[in-house]
Enzyme design. Structure first.
Site, PDB file in Angstrom:
ATOM      1  N   LYS A 191     -17.185 -33.865 -61.636  1.00 54.42           N
ATOM      2  CA  LYS A 191     -18.381 -33.683 -62.453  1.00 54.42           C
ATOM      3  C   LYS A 191     -18.455 -32.232 -62.923  1.00 54.42           C
ATOM      4  CE  LYS A 191     -19.853 -37.869 -61.334  1.00 54.42           C
ATOM      5  NZ  LYS A 191     -20.014 -38.977 -62.275  1.00 54.42           N
ATOM      6  N   HIS A 243     -11.710 -49.131 -62.848  1.00 53.95           N
ATOM      7  CA  HIS A 243     -13.141 -48.895 -63.034  1.00 53.95           C
ATOM      8  C   HIS A 243     -13.736 -50.092 -63.766  1.00 53.95           C
ATOM      9  CE1 HIS A 243     -16.956 -46.979 -63.964  1.00 53.95           C
ATOM     10  NE2 HIS A 243     -16.622 -45.980 -63.162  1.00 53.95           N
TER      11      HIS A 243
END
EC number: 4.1.1.39
Length: 473
Positions: free
Chosen positions: A168, A287
């Site tokens: 992140k 994902h």
């Protein structure tokens, strides 16, 4: 010339596709749909319409029905059940002969089962709750490139769940700074770091630059820690050709694992990539980006347990499953059900966990369940209790948000995981004694102590939207 007579016109679907006395075959595909019919449409007619439109039927009788054995190839609605707590909806159980589906083609299975019927006017809403994939069909599919045990052998990691982290901020970092974040996380004690689902090849960080900086960081962390490390390099791309180019480059530079967004990328691309990974010795992380568009509405769409089964058929070594305790939607019983559907060889029908059919995977390898989304060290006891060891626990903000930095965040997660595994192996109840277990571990880990202080008030307590039917509890 056939001797059968042909009567043109329109007739009720239930005259042909409703067979309550049908005896299900081991080779049949079975599907359970939640159906809300239009006002005035009988349940049997609505169920039969779904069976027809998802198999051989159309809106009128056609003379070419006489050129085939329609009775053999058609789908059959064979059972109807009430949906507890919903007077408008009902469950329709439909059987399809295996010969309706091309072998080893998740694409063809979904094109048939959900490709057209969801826009059918006879129903107000429709949801595919579960499917039974016959073993004869499972055996035509390659499934996961490697599976749980082979990955443990490749990465030399046993006796605990694996630890990961999504870097992140997910967008905006340069490739060099991205690699720096990866290195700090891996040297701190994580097994993996990963690209987020929408990290592809944007102007601020082109894919080739990212791959090179990340692999340098991974190798440096390996040398320092003596542990095998990896980063999920997202090879999802605008075209299959570019996807394979990225996968080949990842292999060339020595990366052990790549990543794909299987729903946005598509089943065709995913199956091809899974086969490539098996052939080339690469692990494949999956994902589920876009899943909630299909699975969150309890009355319309496709339940996630069906998408999980589809992924195991199509191929992937990891799949995101939700966390139960984090920021993402997830009923505990249902989540435990699809975790088993990913990992076990045989899963019996269990309505209490939303599993409508027995599922036999034969010798197909299992898939690591990935718990990711809003989790931190306080969640570790519950995560280990819910997921067990064959899981990947991914702490993004729960690693990079540590006041002392990424390496300290990684160390805190590693200490918390090992403390919980040790306590569980000693027979302690993690969900009842989790706080005491973590507090004891924090006495020897300042990183864990600070993490516990930082996130002690952080909870995600929202009501689950997609709940299991209450009477099946």
């Amino acid at each position: 010339m056939s001797s059968k007579s042909y009567s043109a016109g329109v007739k009720d679907y239930r005259d042909t596709y409703w067979e309550p006395d049908y005896q299900v075959k081991d080779s049949d595909f079975l599907a359970c749909f939640k159906v809300v019919p239009q006002a005035g449409v009988p349940r049997e007619e609505a169920a039969a319409a779904v069976a027809a439109e998802s198999s051989t039927g159309t809106w009128t009788t056609v003379w070419t029905d006489l050129l085939t054995d329609l009775d053999y190839y058609k789908g059959r609605a064979y059972k109807i059940e009430d949906v507890p707590g919903d007077d408008e909806a009902f469950y329709a159980f439909i059987a399809y002969p295996i010969d309706l589906f091309e072998e080893s083609s998740v694409v063809n299975v979904f094109t048939s089962l959900v490709g057209n019927v969801f826009g059918f006017k006879a129903v107000r809403s429709l949801r595919l709750e579960d499917v039974r994939i016959p073993l004869a069909y499972v055996m035509t599919c390659n499934g996961p490139p490697h599976g749980i045990q082979v990955e443990r052998d490749k990465m030399d990691k046993y006796g605990r769940g694996l630890l990961g982290c999504t870097i992140k901020p997910k967008l905006g970092l340069s490739a060099k700074n991205y690699g720096r974040a990866v290195y700090e996380c891996l040297r701190g004690g994580l097994d993996f770091t990963k690209d987020d689902e929408n990290v592809n090849s944007q102007p601020f960080m082109r894919w080739r630059d990212r791959f090179l900086f990340v692999q340098e960081a991974t190798e440096k962390a390996q040398q320092e820690t003596g542990e095998r490390k990896g980063h999920y390099l997202n090879v999802t791309a605008p075209s299959p050709e570019e996807m394979y180019e990225r996968a080949e480059f990842a292999k060339e530079i020595g990366a052990p694992i790549i990543m794909h967004d299987f729903l946005t990328g598509g089943f065709c691309a995913n199956t091809g990539l899974a086969r490539w990974c098996r052939k080339n010795g690469m692990l494949l992380h999956i994902h589920r980006a876009m899943h909630a568009v299909m699975d969150r509405n309890p009355r319309h769409g496709i339940h996630f347990r069906v998408l999980a089964k589809a992924l195991r058929l199509s191929g992937g070594d990891h799949l995101h499953t939700g966390t139960v305790v984090g920021k993402l939607e997830g009923d505990r019983a249902a989540t435990e059900g699809w975790i088993d559907l990913l990992r076990e060889r045989f899963i019996p029908e269990d309505r209490a966990r939303g599993i409508f059919f027995d599922q036999d995977w034969g010798a197909m390898p299992g898939v690591f369940a990935v718990a990711s989304g809003g989790i931190h060290v306080w969640h570790m006891p519950a995560l280990v209790s819910i997921f067990g060891d064959d899981a990947v626990f991914q702490f993004g903000g729960g690693t990079l948000g540590h006041p002392w930095g990424n390496a300290a965040g990684a160390a805190a997660n590693r200490v918390a995981l090992e403390a919980c595994v040790k306590a569980r192996n000693e027979g302690r109840n993690l969900e009842r004694e989790g706080k005491e277990i973590l507090q004891a571990a924090a006495q020897h880990s300042p990183e864990l102590k600070i993490a516990m202080e930082t996130w002690k008030e952080i909870k995600f307590e929202f009501e689950t939207v997609d709940k299991l039917d209450t009477t099946h509890r």
